[in-house]
Write an enzyme that holds these catalytic residues in place. Structure first.
Site: not given
Ligand code: BES
Ligand code: ZN
Ligand code: MN
Length: 493
Positions: A270, A347, A351, A288, A277, A349, A265
């Site tokens: 992000d 968010d 996957r 990211d 966010k 994204e 990825k």
């Molecule tokens: N890149 C983030 C995951 C992440 C968050 C990595 C904080 C490191 C620190 C990912 O794209 C994301 O935003 N995931 C969300 C998923 C949720 C919306 C189901 C998350 O983890 O909050």
């Molecule tokens: Zn992300």
């Molecule tokens: Mn995200």
């Protein structure tokens, strides 16, 4: 950095630093060294200046030999590979703090496995030498490190031969980690999807010492549209930066050998998209893209080690932004696999780009596919910043990754992919929703991916907790290059 191994008389090796791993009881070469120095080491232990406990370091100057030093490195209680790696890391850090140019590392007092130990020593020294330098200000401020060569001292000829193998492998892993760290640390206004694509191309065009063939191709958004990658494209839709699908091929074995495919990825920033966010700490979302960076790090290390194996690296590279063309919550898109996806949260994204890249991976008739992603904040809640989350549809592959994690000190821990979790992804308007609700976020994210990986052996590494550290020491770690390289090396035999 130049690494060599030697089993010559310890004090005859020309160097300005000697790293001596030892507990409170001096053994073999440490004892001989102490005698030749009229008990200078043992008197430091007797006086309590140095206790020998794990990872303790003490720099002492050799009496009468101006500018020459011994770095005592405590080993007491370091019995597991993890503890031993910590000790070696502490020694490498202490060494790089000195103005040493040429060092000798005494390969005694810690592990009996000379090849493994020399590999960790080279890797640690390589990563301890890393300095971020890009914008002019930081170049002016940072003092360049002076260390240029390290000799690993082994007690016997057999150990020396083993150590030589370990050194070149470990140095390559360290270089690969540093390459991944540099990409991770670069700000998102420089490290865009196009920047990563250019880096991948440059790597393939590097010095042609290669027995292996290396090539990079980059698919544009127009080409991805032709392949019906509607899911991936829905993420880059909201950004002015075009998305790319980077495909790197490393052919170290005969063309007919099925490749391991690594899918990383690379969301270069992000923001969350329309599901924006919160602002605090958002700068860290430049990291990211660390999954993709680790794939480039592995490619780097493969080119250096020339492992006899075929590996394909696929990097979906996009920026997740909320402009006027951005995907909205509730939008439904069709993935390359034909499955439709209701995007309930923009968010989630990672996957969405991975699923199309994973479908594309099937084209290479893979032996195994491993994806690497900073996918969920939930993995930090579950496992902290210590270990990556690992989920797999194949028990043997999962076992292999667990042992590669232990051997390399870059650990992964398995979580389940049971159907009770998959059921949380039900959608009223598409084949699948892109989020599964507040519980078990790492598992539901992996269950989403699992719907796209049914035709091959697959493992997923969620490295959101391990790819970088926050706080005063903020920076990319280069993980999971070590576990991936160990896996590939074991597989190459
Ligand atoms: N890149 C983030 C995951 C992440 C968050 C990595 C904080 C490191 C620190 C990912 O794209 C994301 O935003 N995931 C969300 C998923 C949720 C919306 C189901 C998350 O983890 O909050
Ligand atoms: Zn992300
Ligand atoms: Mn995200």
């Amino acid at each position: 950095m130049n690494f060599t191994a030697s089993s010559a008389q310890l004090l005859n090796i020309k160097a300005d630093s000697l790293i001596l791993p030892t507990g409170p009881q001096l053994k073999d070469s440490a004892e001989a060294l102490d005698k030749s120095l009229d008990g200078a080491i043992s008197s430091l232990i007797k006086a309590g200046d140095f206790t020998g406990k794990s990872s303790e370091t003490l720099v002492m100057h050799i009496p009468g030999a101006s500018g020459k030093r011994i770095i005592l490195l405590g080993t007491e209680g370091a019995t597991t590979t993890q503890q031993q790696i910590k000790v070696i890391d502490a020694g490498a850090t202490a060494l790089l703090k000195t103005p040493s140019v040429k060092a000798v590392w005494v390969g005694e007092g810690l592990s009996d496995d000379a090849e493994w130990q020399a590999g960790i020593v080279a890797r640690s020294i390589q990563t301890a030498s890393y300095q971020y330098a890009h914008v002019p200000k930081s170049i002016k401020k940072s003092k360049p490190k002076k260390l240029t060569s390290v000799t690993y001292w082994a007690a016997s000829k057999a150990e020396m031969t083993a150590a030589k193998k370990g050194l070149s492998y470990g140095a390559a892993v360290g270089n690969g980690m540093n390459a991944a760290r540099q990409l991770g640390n670069l700000p998102a206004n420089i490290c865009t999807p196009s920047f990563i694509a250019a880096e991948a191309k440059a790597l393939a065009k590097g010095p042609a010492k290669n027995r292996a063939k290396v090539s990079t191709t980059v698919l544009s958004e127009a080409q991805m549209r032709k392949l019906n990658m509607g899911s991936l494209l829905s993420v880059s839709a909201g950004s002015d930066e075009p998305g790319h699908l980077i495909v790197m091929k490393y052919q170290g074995a005969k063309a007919s050998a099925k490749p391991v495919v690594l899918v990383g990825k690379a969301v270069t920033f992000d923001t969350g998209g329309i599901s924006l966010k919160p602002g605090s700490g958002m700068d860290e979302m430049k990291y990211d893209m660390c999954g993709g960076a680790s794939v480039i790090g592995v490619m780097n290390a493969l080119i250096e080690t020339q492992l006899p194996i075929n590996v394909v690296g696929i990097i979906p590279a996009v920026e997740n932004m909320p402009n006027g063309n951005a995907t909205k919550p509730g939008d439904v898109v069709t993935s390359m696999s034909g499955q439709t996806i209701e995007i309930l949260n923009t968010d989630a994204e990672g996957r969405l780009i991975l699923c199309d890249a994973l479908t594309y991976a099937g084209r290479f008739k893979p032996d195994t596919v491993i994806d690497i992603a900073t996918l969920t904040g939930a993995v930090i809640g579950a496992l902290g910043k210590v270990t990556a989350g690992m989920l797999s549809n194949d028990d043997e592959l999962a076992e292999q990754l667990l042992s590669s994690g232990t051997r390399s000190g870059d650990r992964a821990w398995r979580m389940p992919l049971w159907e009770e979790y998959d059921e949380l992804l039900k959608s009223n308007f598409a084949d699948i929703a892109n989020i599964g609700g507040p519980q078990a976020g790492t598992i539901t994210a992996a269950c989403f991916l699992a719907r796209f990986t049914k035709t091959y052996k697959w493992a997923h590494l969620d490295v959101a907790g391990t790819a970088w550290v926050s706080g005063a020491a903020k920076g990319a770690t280069g993980r999971p290059v070590p576990i991936l390289m160990d896996y590939l090396r074991s597989k190459a035999g």
